[in-house]
Each structure stands twice: as structure tokens, then as C-alpha cells.
Design a protein around this motif. Structure first.
Motif, PDB file in Angstrom:
ATOM      1  N   LYS A 265      -3.488   9.585   2.876  1.00 49.97           N
ATOM      2  CA  LYS A 265      -4.669   9.815   2.228  1.00 49.97           C
ATOM      3  C   LYS A 265      -4.534   8.772   1.034  1.00 49.97           C
ATOM      4  O   LYS A 265      -5.751   8.278   0.744  1.00 49.97           O
ATOM      5  N   ASP A 266      -3.589   8.547   0.251  1.00 54.19           N
ATOM      6  CA  ASP A 266      -3.490   7.515  -0.772  1.00 54.19           C
ATOM      7  C   ASP A 266      -3.805   6.149  -0.385  1.00 54.19           C
ATOM      8  O   ASP A 266      -4.468   5.500  -0.972  1.00 54.19           O
ATOM      9  N   ARG A 267      -3.299   5.671   0.829  1.00 51.27           N
ATOM     10  CA  ARG A 267      -3.768   4.377   1.421  1.00 51.27           C
ATOM     11  C   ARG A 267      -5.177   4.179   1.771  1.00 51.27           C
ATOM     12  O   ARG A 267      -5.579   3.181   1.445  1.00 51.27           O
ATOM     13  N   PHE A 268      -5.718   5.162   2.425  1.00 53.07           N
ATOM     14  CA  PHE A 268      -7.197   5.283   2.695  1.00 53.07           C
ATOM     15  C   PHE A 268      -8.131   5.049   1.163  1.00 53.07           C
ATOM     16  O   PHE A 268      -8.841   4.153   1.096  1.00 53.07           O
ATOM     17  N   ILE A 269      -7.382   5.784   0.198  1.00 49.31           N
ATOM     18  CA  ILE A 269      -8.122   5.753  -0.970  1.00 49.31           C
ATOM     19  C   ILE A 269      -8.118   4.427  -1.513  1.00 49.31           C
ATOM     20  O   ILE A 269      -9.203   3.826  -1.989  1.00 49.31           O
ATOM     21  N   GLN A 270      -7.036   3.663  -1.611  1.00 48.97           N
ATOM     22  CA  GLN A 270      -6.867   2.459  -1.879  1.00 48.97           C
ATOM     23  C   GLN A 270      -7.690   1.366  -1.250  1.00 48.97           C
ATOM     24  O   GLN A 270      -8.437   0.556  -1.702  1.00 48.97           O
ATOM     25  N   LEU A 271      -7.701   1.633   0.103  1.00 47.25           N
ATOM     26  CA  LEU A 271      -8.424   0.611   0.835  1.00 47.25           C
ATOM     27  C   LEU A 271      -9.987   0.668   0.738  1.00 47.25           C
ATOM     28  O   LEU A 271     -10.529  -0.262   0.481  1.00 47.25           O
ATOM     29  N   PHE A 272     -10.615   2.014   0.507  1.00 44.40           N
ATOM     30  CA  PHE A 272     -11.926   1.971   0.314  1.00 44.40           C
ATOM     31  C   PHE A 272     -12.308   1.797  -1.054  1.00 44.40           C
ATOM     32  O   PHE A 272     -13.365   1.477  -1.499  1.00 44.40           O
ATOM     33  N   LYS A 273     -11.383   1.529  -1.855  1.00 44.46           N
ATOM     34  CA  LYS A 273     -11.533   0.788  -3.135  1.00 44.46           C
ATOM     35  C   LYS A 273     -11.851  -0.726  -3.070  1.00 44.46           C
ATOM     36  O   LYS A 273     -12.675  -1.253  -4.018  1.00 44.46           O
ATOM     37  N   ILE A 274     -11.014  -1.317  -2.127  1.00 40.08           N
ATOM     38  CA  ILE A 274     -11.375  -2.639  -1.765  1.00 40.08           C
ATOM     39  C   ILE A 274     -12.404  -2.999  -1.171  1.00 40.08           C
ATOM     40  O   ILE A 274     -13.240  -3.888  -1.752  1.00 40.08           O
ATOM     41  N   ASN A 275     -12.750  -2.500  -0.174  1.00 41.67           N
ATOM     42  CA  ASN A 275     -14.233  -2.298   0.460  1.00 41.67           C
ATOM     43  C   ASN A 275     -14.495  -0.833   1.070  1.00 41.67           C
ATOM     44  O   ASN A 275     -13.865  -0.252   1.355  1.00 41.67           O
TER      45      ASN A 275
ATOM     46  N   LEU B  16       0.742  -1.304  -0.034  1.00 38.12           N
ATOM     47  CA  LEU B  16      -0.007   0.026  -0.010  1.00 38.12           C
ATOM     48  C   LEU B  16       0.885   1.318   0.008  1.00 38.12           C
ATOM     49  O   LEU B  16       1.939   1.293   0.480  1.00 38.12           O
ATOM     50  N   PRO B  17       0.242   2.259  -0.505  1.00 34.36           N
ATOM     51  CA  PRO B  17       1.086   3.496  -0.484  1.00 34.36           C
ATOM     52  C   PRO B  17       1.553   3.963   0.831  1.00 34.36           C
ATOM     53  O   PRO B  17       0.683   3.912   1.992  1.00 34.36           O
ATOM     54  N   ILE B  18       2.528   4.855   0.945  1.00 33.21           N
ATOM     55  CA  ILE B  18       3.168   5.137   2.351  1.00 33.21           C
ATOM     56  C   ILE B  18       2.278   6.505   2.889  1.00 33.21           C
ATOM     57  O   ILE B  18       1.927   6.504   3.979  1.00 33.21           O
ATOM     58  N   MET B  19       1.738   7.215   1.880  1.00 35.69           N
ATOM     59  CA  MET B  19       1.106   8.640   2.222  1.00 35.69           C
ATOM     60  C   MET B  19      -0.343   8.059   2.841  1.00 35.69           C
ATOM     61  O   MET B  19      -1.037   7.659   1.896  1.00 35.69           O
TER      62      MET B  19
END
Length: 380
Positions: A323-333, A318-321
Motif C-alpha cells: 500500500k505504501d509503495r502504491f501511494i508513493q508511485l501515484f504521487k510520481i505519476n 520504495l517502501p516494502i509494504m
């Protein structure tokens, strides 16, 4: 400019601009007492920006801080007193300074770097004076990294890097170099050990390590011992008649290994089929549970039939930053519980930071009907 000092004896202080004013090599850095103590103790602070797009971070010997510029309320003049006189030269005018905010060390890149120079096969081993030999040629410089090399590549303090190497990555040491086995070679060695245990009918709680290694045969002993130390623990109270030492397989480590191996190869599987295949792949008596895969996999729902699925999702990828990490997590669930988010968020916040308060900077919460629990959804 001259300044008169009203004392018993009048003293004239002269302040003038340096001939080369302004000297732009000066920067002001505001530090805490902890950072100052570390600097006085070690004599060094290191500012790191490995990639051109990286934020600049400052590392002490034990912690990592992000550097941010801030304007001062009043401009400050930096002066230098000339030797033997009461004359000061103005060297620089400072209208901003740098502040430090402690951040979690950015350690995920260590594994990426080590896997660029892995131990990939048996030929990498030849126990001659502890050196790594490949076809008679010294390739110790091509396998792994020294600690100073890793420190130059990673935005983290030396202590944080060392702790991560020892407790998370379980690295292999070759002289002064640090290395990892390639995933392919690592998996092959685990398979060899598990197969030998099965062939000989040994209990997973009582494995004679020397006999096991001898029976496997054409594989470097130090490689197999390394795998044993990751996936098994020594039985301190048991010794064979020939002084062989017994080991016990670590249930969690073996189950995680198999679960990750199965799921990574396909990405997504129906939950029931995954659990069945996972259970069949581990030694008899081992009971895998999905919560063993925290930070490796998440439970999701198939969009076409709403059936539960298992999805491979490694925290390391996952991204280190944030905001980018949360965006990717919410794409999954689209919806997460706090315990589900924790293994993916805890590595990017400091130890004393509150998990929920941090999550709420990037997500909104809603109560679960009929429960005290909350679910978290994206703000974006």
C-alpha cells in the motif's frame, strides 16, 4: 477428571491440570507439507523481525512466509502423558494458531547494509593471503559481512539471499565476507576503464583486459577485474599473440550505468535534454533507450509546461509494504500502464501471483480510448 474407555478390559484415563497451568510457552503453527519437509530436512525454521516495527516472518531454507494469528473454531488443550501411566496433564489451552502466507523475500535492505561497510578506496586492497589490509592493519571485520551476519539482518531465506547477491548485486567476496564497492569508488573504476579504452582506441567489442589493467596502473587488479566482470563479457574465440584475453563491453550495462549516473545527480530532467546527454556519454555505437532504465527511472510530465521529463525513481528506494509503495508511485505519476508498473511491483509479489490482479487490490483501471490497453489510477 477420569475417562472410562469401553474396551474388553476397562481402562481409566486420568486428565488433570498441570500444577503450573497455563504454560504460555506453547504456540501452534499450521504448516504446509513443503514447510514440514524443509524442517525435517534441515532441522531449523527461523522467525525474523529485524526492527521492532517489522512484521514477523518465518524463513525456511528456501522461502519466506509472513506469520499471522488466527482464532481456532474450537479451543484445543495441549496435554502431556506421564511416563508409565495413563495420566495426562493439561499444559496449555490454545484458542488461536499461526498461519503462514508465502511472501517475496525482503531483500532491498541487503544493499543498504553492505554500503554501510563498503570497499571505498585502493587502500582497502593488499593481496596478502587474501586478507583486506588498511595501512597495515587487518580490517577484514570492518568491510562487508559474513553470510550468517546477513541472514540475521535480512527477512529472507538463505537461498533467496544467495541468489540476490549473485544475480542482482554482483557482490565482491573477501574470504568468507561479502562486500560492495561504495558508489563513489565503483563509478571511479568504471570511468578509469572507459577512459583507457578511449585513449587506446580499442573497440568496445575487443578490449585486452590484461593490457588495459596494466595501463591503468595504480589500481588493485582484483578491483578492476571485478568491474570488468560486471560490465563486460569474455570473447571466448579471441586471444592475442601474448595470450591476453579480450572482453566485450555489455551495451545494456554501460547504458544503464550512464543513464543512472546522469539522472540520479539531478533527479528530474527534460526528456529531450536527458536523452541527448545520455547518448553523448556512452561509447560510439551504443544506442541508449529509455526502456533500459526500467526500475530506475520513469517518464513523467512537467507540471509547469506539460513537457515530457525523465525522473529518477529506483525500485530499491520504495517502501516494502504494498500500500505504501502504491501511494508513493501515484504521487510520481497519477496514471500508469501495467508495463510501467511491473518493475516496481514484481519484486514485492510472489512468482506465481498474477501482476494485474495484485495491482487491482491497490489501483483501479480504466480503458485507453481506441486501444485494448488499460491505465491504472490510485484507489486512495
Amino acid at each position: 477428571m477420569s475417562i472410562a474407555s469401553e474396551t474388553a478390559t476397562t481402562t481409566i484415563t486420568t486428565v488433570r491440570f498441570n500444577d503450573h497451568y497455563p504454560l504460555n510457552g506453547f504456540k501452534l503453527l499450521e504448516v504446509s507439507s513443503d514447510v514440514l519437509d524443509d524442517l525435517q530436512s534441515t532441522g531449523r525454521l527461523v522467525i525474523k523481525g529485524v526492527d521492532k516495527n517489522d512484521e514477523a516472518v518465518l524463513c525456511t531454507s528456501i522461502k519466506t512466509y509472513v506469520l499471522k494469528s488466527a482464532h481456532t473454531s474450537n479451543s484445543m488443550m495441549l496435554t502431556h502423558q506421564q511416563t508409565g501411566s495413563n495420566t495426562y496433564s493439561i499444559e496449555s489451552l490454545q484458542q488461536l494458531h499461526y498461519e503462514l502466507t508465502e511472501i517475496p523475500p525482503r531483500l532491498a535492505t541487503i544493499k543498504t547494509h553492505l554500503l554501510k561497510r563498503p570497499i571505498d578506496n585502493n587502500q582497502c586492497f593488499n593481496n596478502v593471503d587474501g586478507m583486506v589490509i588498511d595501512n597495515g592493519t587487518d580490517v577484514s571485520t570492518a568491510v562487508g559481512y559474513t553470510m550468517p551476519q546477513l541472514e540475521s539482518l535480512v527477512q529472507a531465506s538463505p537461498l533467496e539471499i544467495q541468489q540476490y547477491l549473485n544475480s542482482v548485486l554482483h557482490v565482491f567476496h573477501i574470504g568468507d565476507r561479502i562486500a560492495l564497492f561504495s558508489e563513489r569508488y565503483h563509478e571511479r573504476l568504471v570511468e578509469l576503464i572507459l577512459t583507457e579504452i578511449n585513449i587506446n582506441g580499442w573497440s568496445s567489442h575487443s578490449i585486452p583486459i590484461n593490457e588495459c589493467i596494466e595501463k591503468i596502473g595504480d589500481t588493485p587488479r582484483q578491483a578492476l577485474e571485478y568491474i570488468f566482470h560486471i560490465y563486460a563479457t569474455k570473447c571466448e574465440d579471441k586471444m592475442s599473440s601474448n595470450s591476453d584475453q579480450y572482453y566485450k563491453l555489455d551495451t545494456n550495462m554501460i547504458c544503464i550505468f550512464r543513464g543512472k549516473q546522469i539522472l540520479k545527480s539531478v533527479g528530474v530532467m527534460p526528456m529531450d535534454k536527458f536523452l541527448e546527454k545520455w547518448t553523448d556519454s556512452v561509447p560510439v555505437g551504443f544506442t541508449p533507450r529509455f526502456d533500459m532504465l526500467k526500475g530506475v527511472a520513469v517518464a513523467t510530465v512537467a507540471k509547469n509546461n506539460n513537457k515530457p521529463t525523465a525522473t529518477y525513481l529506483s525500485e530499491e528506494d520504495l517502501p516494502i509494504m504494498p500500500k505504501d509503495r502504491f501511494i508513493q508511485l501515484f504521487k510520481i505519476n497519477t496514471k500508469w500502464s501495467l508495463p510501467e508498473l511491473e518493475p516496481y511491483i514484481r519484486p514485492i509479489i510472489t512468482q506465481d501471483a498474477g501482476l494485474e490482479s495484485f495491482v487491482l487490490k491497490f489501483a483501479r483501471s480504466a480503458p485507453v480510448p481506441g486501444s485494448k490497453e488499460k491505465i491504472y489510477m490510485s484507489r486512495y
